[in-house]
Scaffold this motif. Structure first.
Motif, PDB file in Angstrom:
ATOM      1  N   ASN A  60      61.109  59.683  43.411  1.00  0.00           N
ATOM      2  CA  ASN A  60      60.699  61.122  43.274  1.00  0.00           C
ATOM      3  C   ASN A  60      58.977  60.958  43.125  1.00  0.00           C
ATOM      4  N   ILE A  61      58.543  59.904  42.381  1.00  0.00           N
ATOM      5  CA  ILE A  61      57.109  59.641  42.316  1.00  0.00           C
ATOM      6  C   ILE A  61      56.607  59.128  43.792  1.00  0.00           C
ATOM      7  N   TYR A  95      63.867  58.573  39.653  1.00  0.00           N
ATOM      8  CA  TYR A  95      62.357  59.078  39.353  1.00  0.00           C
ATOM      9  C   TYR A  95      61.470  58.299  40.112  1.00  0.00           C
ATOM     10  N   THR A 106      59.540  64.565  36.591  1.00  0.00           N
ATOM     11  CA  THR A 106      59.152  64.570  38.195  1.00  0.00           C
ATOM     12  C   THR A 106      59.692  65.601  38.827  1.00  0.00           C
ATOM     13  N   THR A 107      59.207  65.754  40.313  1.00  0.00           N
ATOM     14  CA  THR A 107      59.744  66.813  41.082  1.00  0.00           C
ATOM     15  C   THR A 107      60.813  66.202  41.846  1.00  0.00           C
ATOM     16  N   ARG A 160      62.687  65.120  44.741  1.00  0.00           N
ATOM     17  CA  ARG A 160      62.136  64.840  46.272  1.00  0.00           C
ATOM     18  C   ARG A 160      63.059  65.754  47.155  1.00  0.00           C
ATOM     19  N   VAL A 216      53.009  64.127  37.775  1.00  0.00           N
ATOM     20  CA  VAL A 216      54.259  64.219  36.693  1.00  0.00           C
ATOM     21  C   VAL A 216      53.665  64.959  35.672  1.00  0.00           C
ATOM     22  N   PRO A 227      53.558  61.969  43.199  1.00  0.00           N
ATOM     23  CA  PRO A 227      53.085  61.402  41.890  1.00  0.00           C
ATOM     24  C   PRO A 227      52.463  62.207  41.198  1.00  0.00           C
TER      25      PRO A 227
END
Length: 129
Positions: free
Chosen positions: A70-71, A67, A33-34, A36, A77, A75
Motif C-alpha cells: 500500500n505504501i 501495508y 495506509t490507503t 491500493r 500515511v 506513501p
C-alpha cells in the motif's frame, strides 16, 4: 515450499487472527495506509519509535507485507502514537540495516519481528504534523 514461504504463511495467518484485537487496544501504535485496490483506510498494529521528526519501524515481511504494498502505491500515511494520529510520508529504506535498526526500537516488538520475520525492511515515516 521454502521455509521462509511457509513461515510467512503461518505468521500472516496468526496475524489475521490477532490484529483485529490489537487494533482495538487504545495504546497500540497503528499505521494507517490507503488500500491500493479498495482506496479504503487500512490499519496495521505495529511497533516503532519516534526519533526527531521521523517514526521508524521494521516490516517483518518486507515488500510481501500488504501495508508495504500500500505504501508503494501511496506513501501518504497516518500513524497513531500514544493515542494521537499524526500524518506522514512513508519511505522504504532497503539500504538501512534492519537488524541494527531493530536494536534501536522497542525491545518486545523488535524481538517478535526478529523471530517471526522473513524479509526485514526498514521504513521511515517523515511526520508532517
Amino acid at each position: 515450499m521454502s521455509s521462509n514461504r511457509a513461515k510467512h504463511r503461518i505468521v500472516t495467518s496468526f496475524q489475521r487472527g490477532i490484529n483485529p484485537i490489537l487494533k482495538r487496544m487504545p495504546g497500540q501504535t497503528l499505521l494507517e495506509t490507503t488500500g491500493r485496490r479498495s482506496g479504503l483506510p487500512r490499519r496495521t498494529p505495529l511497533g516503532g519509535r519516534v526519533v526527531g521528526r521521523d517514526f521508524w519501524l521494521v516490516s517483518e515481511h518486507g515488500e510481501k507485507s500488504q501495508y508495504v504494498r500500500n505504501i508503494q502505491a501511496d506513501p501518504r500515511v497516518r500513524v497513531r502514537i500514544r493515542g494521537r494520529w499524526r500524518a506522514g510520508i512513508a519511505h522504504l529504506m532497503p539500504e538501512d540495516d534492519a537488524k541494527a535498526r531493530l536494536r534501536t526500537l522497542p525491545a518486545a516488538n523488535s524481538a517478535g519481528v526478529r523471530l517471526l520475520g522473513t524479509d526485514l525492511l526498514t521504513i521511515r515515516v517523515e511526520l508532517t504534523d
